[in-house]
Design a protein around this motif. Structure first.
Motif, PDB file in Angstrom:
ATOM      1  N   GLU B 101       0.818  -1.196   0.000  1.00  0.00           N
ATOM      2  CA  GLU B 101       0.000   0.000   0.000  1.00  0.00           C
ATOM      3  C   GLU B 101       0.860   1.257   0.000  1.00  0.00           C
ATOM      4  O   GLU B 101       0.620   2.209  -0.744  1.00  0.00           O
ATOM      5  CB  GLU B 101      -0.906  -0.024   1.238  1.00  0.00           C
ATOM      6  CG  GLU B 101      -2.102   0.879   1.144  1.00  0.00           C
ATOM      7  CD  GLU B 101      -2.948   0.787   2.407  1.00  0.00           C
ATOM      8  OE1 GLU B 101      -3.472   1.818   2.838  1.00  0.00           O
ATOM      9  OE2 GLU B 101      -3.036  -0.329   2.979  1.00  0.00           O
ATOM     10  N   ARG B 102       1.908   1.216   0.818  1.00  0.00           N
ATOM     11  CA  ARG B 102       2.797   2.376   0.882  1.00  0.00           C
ATOM     12  C   ARG B 102       3.508   2.600  -0.437  1.00  0.00           C
ATOM     13  O   ARG B 102       3.691   3.729  -0.874  1.00  0.00           O
ATOM     14  CB  ARG B 102       3.845   2.155   1.966  1.00  0.00           C
ATOM     15  CG  ARG B 102       3.282   2.224   3.352  1.00  0.00           C
ATOM     16  CD  ARG B 102       4.264   2.957   4.219  1.00  0.00           C
ATOM     17  NE  ARG B 102       4.004   2.695   5.618  1.00  0.00           N
ATOM     18  CZ  ARG B 102       4.719   3.226   6.589  1.00  0.00           C
ATOM     19  NH1 ARG B 102       5.748   3.995   6.289  1.00  0.00           N
ATOM     20  NH2 ARG B 102       4.425   2.975   7.838  1.00  0.00           N
ATOM     21  N   ALA B 103       3.943   1.504  -1.070  1.00  0.00           N
ATOM     22  CA  ALA B 103       4.641   1.623  -2.355  1.00  0.00           C
ATOM     23  C   ALA B 103       3.704   2.222  -3.395  1.00  0.00           C
ATOM     24  O   ALA B 103       4.109   3.094  -4.177  1.00  0.00           O
ATOM     25  CB  ALA B 103       5.146   0.259  -2.813  1.00  0.00           C
ATOM     26  N   ASP B 104       2.435   1.785  -3.369  1.00  0.00           N
ATOM     27  CA  ASP B 104       1.472   2.353  -4.313  1.00  0.00           C
ATOM     28  C   ASP B 104       1.289   3.842  -4.069  1.00  0.00           C
ATOM     29  O   ASP B 104       1.177   4.630  -5.007  1.00  0.00           O
ATOM     30  CB  ASP B 104       0.129   1.617  -4.208  1.00  0.00           C
ATOM     31  CG  ASP B 104       0.165   0.289  -4.957  1.00  0.00           C
ATOM     32  OD1 ASP B 104       1.026   0.158  -5.848  1.00  0.00           O
ATOM     33  OD2 ASP B 104      -0.635  -0.606  -4.639  1.00  0.00           O
ATOM     34  N   GLY B 105       1.255   4.222  -2.792  1.00  0.00           N
ATOM     35  CA  GLY B 105       1.136   5.638  -2.455  1.00  0.00           C
ATOM     36  C   GLY B 105       2.310   6.442  -2.994  1.00  0.00           C
ATOM     37  O   GLY B 105       2.134   7.537  -3.543  1.00  0.00           O
ATOM     38  N   LEU B 106       3.515   5.886  -2.841  1.00  0.00           N
ATOM     39  CA  LEU B 106       4.708   6.582  -3.316  1.00  0.00           C
ATOM     40  C   LEU B 106       4.718   6.687  -4.842  1.00  0.00           C
ATOM     41  O   LEU B 106       5.121   7.704  -5.412  1.00  0.00           O
ATOM     42  CB  LEU B 106       5.967   5.854  -2.832  1.00  0.00           C
ATOM     43  CG  LEU B 106       6.248   6.019  -1.331  1.00  0.00           C
ATOM     44  CD1 LEU B 106       7.167   4.921  -0.821  1.00  0.00           C
ATOM     45  CD2 LEU B 106       6.846   7.391  -1.050  1.00  0.00           C
ATOM     46  N   LEU B 107       4.253   5.617  -5.505  1.00  0.00           N
ATOM     47  CA  LEU B 107       4.180   5.658  -6.974  1.00  0.00           C
ATOM     48  C   LEU B 107       3.205   6.736  -7.421  1.00  0.00           C
ATOM     49  O   LEU B 107       3.456   7.475  -8.370  1.00  0.00           O
ATOM     50  CB  LEU B 107       3.733   4.291  -7.519  1.00  0.00           C
ATOM     51  CG  LEU B 107       4.818   3.209  -7.554  1.00  0.00           C
ATOM     52  CD1 LEU B 107       4.196   1.851  -7.840  1.00  0.00           C
ATOM     53  CD2 LEU B 107       5.862   3.529  -8.603  1.00  0.00           C
ATOM     54  N   GLU B 108       2.085   6.832  -6.705  1.00  0.00           N
ATOM     55  CA  GLU B 108       1.079   7.838  -7.028  1.00  0.00           C
ATOM     56  C   GLU B 108       1.668   9.241  -6.846  1.00  0.00           C
ATOM     57  O   GLU B 108       1.423  10.151  -7.628  1.00  0.00           O
ATOM     58  CB  GLU B 108      -0.159   7.626  -6.145  1.00  0.00           C
ATOM     59  CG  GLU B 108      -1.183   8.746  -6.138  1.00  0.00           C
ATOM     60  CD  GLU B 108      -1.688   9.104  -7.530  1.00  0.00           C
ATOM     61  OE1 GLU B 108      -1.714   8.204  -8.395  1.00  0.00           O
ATOM     62  OE2 GLU B 108      -2.020  10.291  -7.756  1.00  0.00           O
ATOM     63  N   LEU B 109       2.512   9.379  -5.833  1.00  0.00           N
ATOM     64  CA  LEU B 109       3.140  10.663  -5.535  1.00  0.00           C
ATOM     65  C   LEU B 109       3.954  11.183  -6.717  1.00  0.00           C
ATOM     66  O   LEU B 109       4.026  12.374  -6.977  1.00  0.00           O
ATOM     67  CB  LEU B 109       4.052  10.467  -4.320  1.00  0.00           C
ATOM     68  CG  LEU B 109       4.306  11.647  -3.410  1.00  0.00           C
ATOM     69  CD1 LEU B 109       3.015  12.174  -2.849  1.00  0.00           C
ATOM     70  CD2 LEU B 109       5.231  11.214  -2.278  1.00  0.00           C
ATOM     71  N   VAL B 110       4.608  10.272  -7.429  1.00  0.00           N
ATOM     72  CA  VAL B 110       5.423  10.692  -8.579  1.00  0.00           C
ATOM     73  C   VAL B 110       4.694  10.399  -9.895  1.00  0.00           C
ATOM     74  O   VAL B 110       5.306  10.353 -10.959  1.00  0.00           O
ATOM     75  CB  VAL B 110       6.814  10.010  -8.574  1.00  0.00           C
ATOM     76  CG1 VAL B 110       7.632  10.464  -7.398  1.00  0.00           C
ATOM     77  CG2 VAL B 110       6.667   8.498  -8.566  1.00  0.00           C
ATOM     78  N   HIS B 111       3.363  10.198  -9.795  1.00  0.00           N
ATOM     79  CA  HIS B 111       2.525   9.992 -10.971  1.00  0.00           C
ATOM     80  C   HIS B 111       2.968   8.784 -11.793  1.00  0.00           C
ATOM     81  O   HIS B 111       3.093   8.863 -13.010  1.00  0.00           O
ATOM     82  CB  HIS B 111       2.507  11.257 -11.841  1.00  0.00           C
ATOM     83  CG  HIS B 111       2.048  12.472 -11.080  1.00  0.00           C
ATOM     84  ND1 HIS B 111       2.447  13.734 -11.387  1.00  0.00           N
ATOM     85  CD2 HIS B 111       1.248  12.588 -10.001  1.00  0.00           C
ATOM     86  CE1 HIS B 111       1.905  14.594 -10.539  1.00  0.00           C
ATOM     87  NE2 HIS B 111       1.174  13.907  -9.689  1.00  0.00           N
ATOM     88  N   LEU B 112       3.227   7.697 -11.105  1.00  0.00           N
ATOM     89  CA  LEU B 112       3.623   6.472 -11.810  1.00  0.00           C
ATOM     90  C   LEU B 112       2.690   5.309 -11.460  1.00  0.00           C
ATOM     91  O   LEU B 112       3.070   4.155 -11.568  1.00  0.00           O
ATOM     92  CB  LEU B 112       5.054   6.075 -11.432  1.00  0.00           C
ATOM     93  CG  LEU B 112       6.191   6.748 -12.190  1.00  0.00           C
ATOM     94  CD1 LEU B 112       7.531   6.248 -11.668  1.00  0.00           C
ATOM     95  CD2 LEU B 112       6.097   6.498 -13.678  1.00  0.00           C
TER      96      LEU B 112
END
Lengths: 300, 240
Positions: B101-112
């Protein structure tokens, strides 16, 4: 810094978050190339098959020219006949099964010995300097040289065969693992440090996965050496409690002066080698390299 | 909580690389370190990161340490973008159940968000650097060290990543030390620009850059010219 200036800047930035997302998505799509078309599978089967047919025709042609001496140059038909009769009395299946079982078991033994040794050598510079040259030397030494020694130690038993196979395959596996570890980009190790990996974590999560292609190449070579050593051992060490393998069949063909049996045994040895490559190593290698974006060799 | 560098020197054998560098980088500050080749910019970052020990002097980094972003993204090629980030979380001790979940959040943060399942070789250079940035943010360290992270990118992508980095820095307020040889980039991003001389690297000059200067193209261009002139002066010393 005046607060009003900060506010303007932040508004400007806030206003652009959606812009940024859209821009980045646009660039991402532009910069991603179209997926490379995979080569149609048909040529992967048809080309080797064509080569096989051409070779068979050539063989048949040579056999016709030498037709009075079928005992020296048997054609595909004669060899097929010999194979049929060997298969009928069960010798062919027995030989293939025995050799394959020994080859695989010997290779697994070498794997179980070579992998920890390789890890140990890669972890310790002192050990590496001391033992490394010996390992490379053993890799060059033809493993058939071990056969007389093995017969003296173990007699005509299966232990002789396994000893020769392990001595043949282990150095390749060790050296493959070492070269795999050596070629891990130093950047990855630094990354491990920066990410806070302990020594064990760095080894397990970063260095070893990075070394996998080199290790696999070593395994492939190790298998080749296993198979070759096994044939050498089976040709020389016949009788006693040693079971009947492909090398023994080869030797039997020679004793009976039957070129058809010899050819049949050679072909069987070749076919087993090709089948193991196609069914075990090629798919592993293809999968490993494709995942890393490294193009696999032509024709795989 | 600030980074305090006192009289730092670093030699490789006889050759001094860094000499007598002293500066304090405040919590949440964005410092651009600028210099020509051979000024020891990367060495300075490595010393701050603890990858190399200083020869003399000291560096104190806030507890929690520093995250690092390399010039090439240094994503592990056998892992997907998401798994690369998850590895950083794992090595930080985040329990398995939370990582995804955290990794998905971080990916979303950089629009990936859509690229999580892709492997590094399937990503463009800009996407790789964004994934690398997400991983660095995932380390959740108070300091972010960046070693010419955008140097290999095309100009359009680099401009975009400047905006992206500024946005993330404003939102997350890490202390950032950003090494570059690009004067425009230094002025575009830094609140403060440190100019290092070459062989050995010393602090030759520094500029505080007000937000109003950075957002005013004319003022930014003028400052870029000033700094470029000073940088060329440094380089000229090595002509003879």
């Amino acid at each position: 810094m005046p607060t009003s200036a900060t506010a303007t800047v932040e508004n400007r930035i806030e206003g652009t978050v959606e812009d940024l997302r859209e821009l980045e998505a646009g660039l991402d799509h532009l910069q991603e190339g179209p997926a490379a078309p995979r080569r149609p599978a048909a040529t992967r089967v048809l080309l080797p098959l064509g080569t096989l047919l051409a070779l068979l025709s050539l063989w048949q042609l040579v056999a016709w020219f030498a037709s009075p001496r079928v005992d020296l140059v048997p054609g595909p038909g004669e060899v097929l006949g010999a194979a049929a009769s060997l298969a009928a009395d069960g010798r062919l299946v027995e030989a293939v099964a025995t050799s394959l079982q020994r080859g695989v078991l010997g290779f697994l033994l070498a794997l179980a010995i070579g992998t920890p040794l390789g890890l140990l050598l890669s972890a310790s510079a002192v050990l590496r300097r001391g033992i490394g040259p010996l390992v490379s030397g053993l890799q060059v030494l033809p493993s058939v040289a071990w056969v007389p020694a093995a017969i003296i130690w173990f007699g005509l038993t299966d232990a002789t065969v396994y000893f020769v196979v392990v001595m043949g395959a282990t150095p390749s596996i060790i050296n493959g693992l070492l070269s795999g570890v050596d070629t891990v980009p130093p950047q990855y190790r630094r990354l491990g440090t920066v990410l806070g990996a302990s020594r064990a974590q760095g080894l397990l999560r970063i260095v070893l996965p990075a070394a996998l292609p080199g290790y696999l190449a070593g395994l492939k070579q190790g298998w080749a050496f296993s198979w070759r050593s096994l044939m050498a051992a089976e040709i020389i060490a016949v009788g006693g409690s040693i079971g009947f393998g492909l090398g023994s069949l080869l030797q039997q063909g020679r004793d009976l002066s039957s070129m058809a049996v010899v050819c049949c045994a050679i072909l069987a040895i070749l076919v087993v080698g090709i089948v193991i490559e196609l069914l075990v190593f090629a798919p592993l290698e293809r999968r490993l390299l494709r995942r890393r974006g490294l193009a696999p060799g032509a024709g795989r | 909580m600030s980074i305090v560098i006192e009289n730092l020197s670093k030699d490789y054998g006889a050759a001094p690389v860094l000499s007598g560098i002293s500066t304090t980088i405040e919590t949440g500050e964005f410092v651009a370190v600028l210099g020509a080749s051979g000024c020891g910019k990367s060495t300075l970052l490595n010393v701050i990161a603890g990858l190399e020990p200083p020869t003399a002097g000291s560096v104190s980094v806030p507890a929690g340490g520093a995250a690092f972003m390399f010039q090439d993204a240094a994503l592990l090629p056998w892992l997907t973008a998401r798994a690369n980030i998850e590895l950083a979380l794992e090595l930080r001790g985040i329990p398995r159940a939370e990582r995804r979940e955290r990794a998905d959040g971080l990916l979303e943060l950089v629009h990936l968000s859509d690229a999580g399942a892709k492997r590094p070789h399937e990503l463009s250079g800009g996407m790789r650097q964004r994934a690398s940035l997400a991983r660095a943010l995932g380390q959740d360290r108070p300091v972010l060290l960046m070693d010419e992270p955008f140097a290999a990118l095309d100009a359009i992508t680099r401009d975009l990543l400047h905006d992206e980095l500024e946005r993330l820095w404003r939102a997350h307020r890490r202390t950032v030390v950003f090494v570059t040889h690009n004067v425009r980039e230094a002025v575009r991003l830094g609140q403060r620009v440190l100019l290092l001389s070459s062989r050995p690297g010393r602090v030759a000059a520094q500029w505080q850059i007000d937000a109003s200067v950075r957002t005013d193209p004319a003022a930014a261009a003028a400052l870029t010219q000033d700094i470029t002139a000073r940088l060329r002066e440094e380089i000229r010393h090595h002509a003879h």
